[in-house]
Design a protein around this motif. Sequence first.
Motif, PDB file in Angstrom:
ATOM      1  N   GLY A 147       1.298   6.263  -6.655  1.00 45.23           N
ATOM      2  CA  GLY A 147       1.898   7.132  -5.654  1.00 45.23           C
ATOM      3  C   GLY A 147       2.961   8.015  -6.290  1.00 45.23           C
ATOM      4  N   ASN A 148       3.541   8.880  -5.497  1.00 44.40           N
ATOM      5  CA  ASN A 148       4.488   9.865  -6.022  1.00 44.40           C
ATOM      6  C   ASN A 148       5.944   9.524  -5.731  1.00 44.40           C
ATOM      7  OD1 ASN A 148       2.088  11.106  -6.616  1.00 44.40           O
ATOM      8  ND2 ASN A 148       2.257  12.681  -5.033  1.00 44.40           N
ATOM      9  N   GLY A 149       6.187   8.315  -5.232  1.00 46.29           N
ATOM     10  CA  GLY A 149       7.510   7.944  -4.763  1.00 46.29           C
ATOM     11  C   GLY A 149       8.583   7.874  -5.832  1.00 46.29           C
ATOM     12  N   GLY A 150       9.805   8.200  -5.426  1.00 49.63           N
ATOM     13  CA  GLY A 150      10.961   8.135  -6.322  1.00 49.63           C
ATOM     14  C   GLY A 150      11.213   6.741  -6.845  1.00 49.63           C
ATOM     15  N   ALA A 301      -4.207  -2.430  -7.657  1.00 46.78           N
ATOM     16  CA  ALA A 301      -2.743  -2.430  -7.676  1.00 46.78           C
ATOM     17  C   ALA A 301      -2.246  -1.052  -7.256  1.00 46.78           C
ATOM     18  CB  ALA A 301      -2.221  -2.782  -9.063  1.00 46.78           C
ATOM     19  N   VAL A 302      -0.991  -0.993  -6.855  1.00 47.96           N
ATOM     20  CA  VAL A 302      -0.364   0.286  -6.513  1.00 47.96           C
ATOM     21  C   VAL A 302       1.019   0.339  -7.151  1.00 47.96           C
ATOM     22  CG1 VAL A 302      -1.594   0.464  -4.313  1.00 47.96           C
ATOM     23  CG2 VAL A 302       0.692  -0.554  -4.352  1.00 47.96           C
ATOM     24  N   ALA A 303       1.530   1.544  -7.315  1.00 48.50           N
ATOM     25  CA  ALA A 303       2.905   1.758  -7.788  1.00 48.50           C
ATOM     26  C   ALA A 303       3.378   3.071  -7.186  1.00 48.50           C
ATOM     27  CB  ALA A 303       2.957   1.814  -9.312  1.00 48.50           C
ATOM     28  N   GLY A 304       4.669   3.152  -6.890  1.00 49.65           N
ATOM     29  CA  GLY A 304       5.199   4.409  -6.352  1.00 49.65           C
ATOM     30  C   GLY A 304       4.935   4.610  -4.879  1.00 49.65           C
ATOM     31  N   PHE A 305       4.708   3.513  -4.132  1.00 42.90           N
ATOM     32  CA  PHE A 305       4.482   3.604  -2.687  1.00 42.90           C
ATOM     33  C   PHE A 305       5.706   3.081  -1.939  1.00 42.90           C
ATOM     34  CE2 PHE A 305       0.216   4.268  -3.952  1.00 42.90           C
ATOM     35  CZ  PHE A 305      -0.481   4.774  -2.858  1.00 42.90           C
ATOM     36  N   GLY A 306       5.915   3.617  -0.736  1.00 39.78           N
ATOM     37  CA  GLY A 306       6.961   3.097   0.142  1.00 39.78           C
ATOM     38  C   GLY A 306       8.164   4.004   0.238  1.00 39.78           C
ATOM     39  N   TYR A 307       8.492   4.364   1.488  1.00 38.86           N
ATOM     40  CA  TYR A 307       9.691   5.168   1.751  1.00 38.86           C
ATOM     41  C   TYR A 307      10.754   4.256   2.353  1.00 38.86           C
ATOM     42  CZ  TYR A 307       6.506   9.172   1.390  1.00 38.86           C
ATOM     43  OH  TYR A 307       5.591  10.087   0.954  1.00 38.86           O
ATOM     44  N   ASN A 308      11.920   4.243   1.748  1.00 35.32           N
ATOM     45  CA  ASN A 308      13.022   3.447   2.284  1.00 35.32           C
ATOM     46  C   ASN A 308      13.995   4.381   2.987  1.00 35.32           C
ATOM     47  OD1 ASN A 308      15.097   1.741   2.890  1.00 35.32           O
ATOM     48  ND2 ASN A 308      15.353   0.928   0.813  1.00 35.32           N
ATOM     49  N   VAL A 350      -4.083  -8.927  -1.332  1.00 34.62           N
ATOM     50  CA  VAL A 350      -5.288  -8.103  -1.528  1.00 34.62           C
ATOM     51  C   VAL A 350      -5.003  -7.054  -2.600  1.00 34.62           C
ATOM     52  CG1 VAL A 350      -6.936  -6.523  -0.426  1.00 34.62           C
ATOM     53  CG2 VAL A 350      -6.009  -8.459   0.867  1.00 34.62           C
ATOM     54  N   ILE A 351      -3.806  -6.466  -2.538  1.00 36.27           N
ATOM     55  CA  ILE A 351      -3.361  -5.520  -3.563  1.00 36.27           C
ATOM     56  C   ILE A 351      -2.029  -6.001  -4.134  1.00 36.27           C
ATOM     57  CG2 ILE A 351      -4.529  -3.566  -2.452  1.00 36.27           C
ATOM     58  CD1 ILE A 351      -1.793  -2.572  -1.487  1.00 36.27           C
ATOM     59  N   GLN A 352      -1.737  -5.568  -5.348  1.00 38.76           N
ATOM     60  CA  GLN A 352      -0.460  -5.898  -5.999  1.00 38.76           C
ATOM     61  C   GLN A 352       0.395  -4.644  -6.015  1.00 38.76           C
ATOM     62  OE1 GLN A 352      -0.874  -6.844 -10.132  1.00 38.76           O
ATOM     63  NE2 GLN A 352       1.206  -7.644 -10.343  1.00 38.76           N
ATOM     64  N   ASP A 353       1.646  -4.769  -5.580  1.00 39.18           N
ATOM     65  CA  ASP A 353       2.560  -3.613  -5.553  1.00 39.18           C
ATOM     66  C   ASP A 353       3.557  -3.742  -6.698  1.00 39.18           C
ATOM     67  OD1 ASP A 353       4.207  -1.514  -4.961  1.00 39.18           O
ATOM     68  OD2 ASP A 353       4.978  -2.328  -3.073  1.00 39.18           O
ATOM     69  N   LEU A 354       3.349  -2.965  -7.757  1.00 40.67           N
ATOM     70  CA  LEU A 354       4.168  -3.105  -8.970  1.00 40.67           C
ATOM     71  C   LEU A 354       5.604  -2.651  -8.776  1.00 40.67           C
ATOM     72  CD1 LEU A 354       1.777  -1.953 -11.877  1.00 40.67           C
ATOM     73  CD2 LEU A 354       1.979  -4.182 -10.761  1.00 40.67           C
ATOM     74  N   THR A 355       5.838  -1.743  -7.827  1.00 39.95           N
ATOM     75  CA  THR A 355       7.218  -1.256  -7.618  1.00 39.95           C
ATOM     76  C   THR A 355       7.880  -1.888  -6.391  1.00 39.95           C
ATOM     77  OG1 THR A 355       6.117   0.728  -6.733  1.00 39.95           O
ATOM     78  CG2 THR A 355       7.184   0.943  -8.857  1.00 39.95           C
TER      79      THR A 355
END
Length: 363
Positions: A147-150, A301-308, A350-355
């Motif tokens: 993902g493109n997240g900060g 897996a995913v990385a760069g996901f999620g808005y806080n 189901v998925i791994q969130d690296l960030t």
Amino acid sequence: MRMKPSRNLLLGMCSMLALGFLYYSSGRISLRGWGHKSLYDKQGFLLKLDATLPLELMYKYGNISEGVCKPGFAAAKMTAIYPKFTKLAPMFLDPNYKRFSRIGDYLPPFGVKTQEKIIDILLSATNMYGLGEELDSKSCKTCIIVGNGGILANKSLGQKIDDFDVVVRLNEAPVKGFEKDVGSKTTIRITYPEGAIQKTERYEAESLFVLSAFKSLDFKWLRHMVFNQRLRSTDGFWKSVARHVPREPSDMRILNPYFIQEASFKLIGLPHNNGQMGRGNIPTLGTVAITMALHNCDEVAVAGFGYNMSTPHAPLHYYEKIRMSAIKESWTHNISKEKEFLMKLVKAGVIQDLTGGICGAGC
């Protein structure tokens, strides 16, 4: 003298008995089914989620060494928490795409209705419909959606991201200059005309260019890119678009719109709106990419996901200085419902969130 009951009276009594039986039966059916239904939410996901393996998966995957690709793992875990899941859905459209009747019933972005003629022309020109010989022949594939997240900034995940077999990037998110955090490998870049990289020198030397079409005009745009034709007008696009994609036709693909349809109507539960694009019923490209990966990758897996939203001054994207507070309520997306869906995937393993941005401290 006894009177015979009238025909109307008999009919009335029969009707009442029939209605009483139906009422009783429906009550019993709903009571019988209640216990089963209570295990699942309205989308069909198991309510009680945790990352432990069900017994049958424990036997299958329990002895596989750490770091070794687990064949069919993502789909097996997905089916365990969402029994309606079926794996068969190829990443990209191929000449047999009409066999997926579900996409033939809907207009873009949920299907291909009215676009068959131009799609046939595009597929004939590209003449390639997979990831490439080496990846397609792999018996087990690991995939990561970047993902493109900060939240990616200063995490030094670049090497870990590059270790995945398939690295998926979205829209115009840059790689050059950010390799330490986001890696340098790009297998496929999924985008749409308004999101595509506009400066040709910023394209990677090797990657598949994948169109996710949200409107009929997007297919016309892709035809100009595939045949290297000059784009004379940009009417109908909501912002400026790329005018040239430095890729050979054989490196261009069309994302299967089934993933948009499934993510929206089934997995997230966004408004159906008679199958038309409308308010709050379009999933983000990141969630569409994750849905694609669940069908086509063995581990996801995913990385760069999620808005806080509780950190308004944090960077929104890893490559620019726009702050989190710049997010406005989207007309097309429903970020909160989408987050609920992604949290289910992370919570159930189901998925791994690296960030760690999808759940924060919430899983």
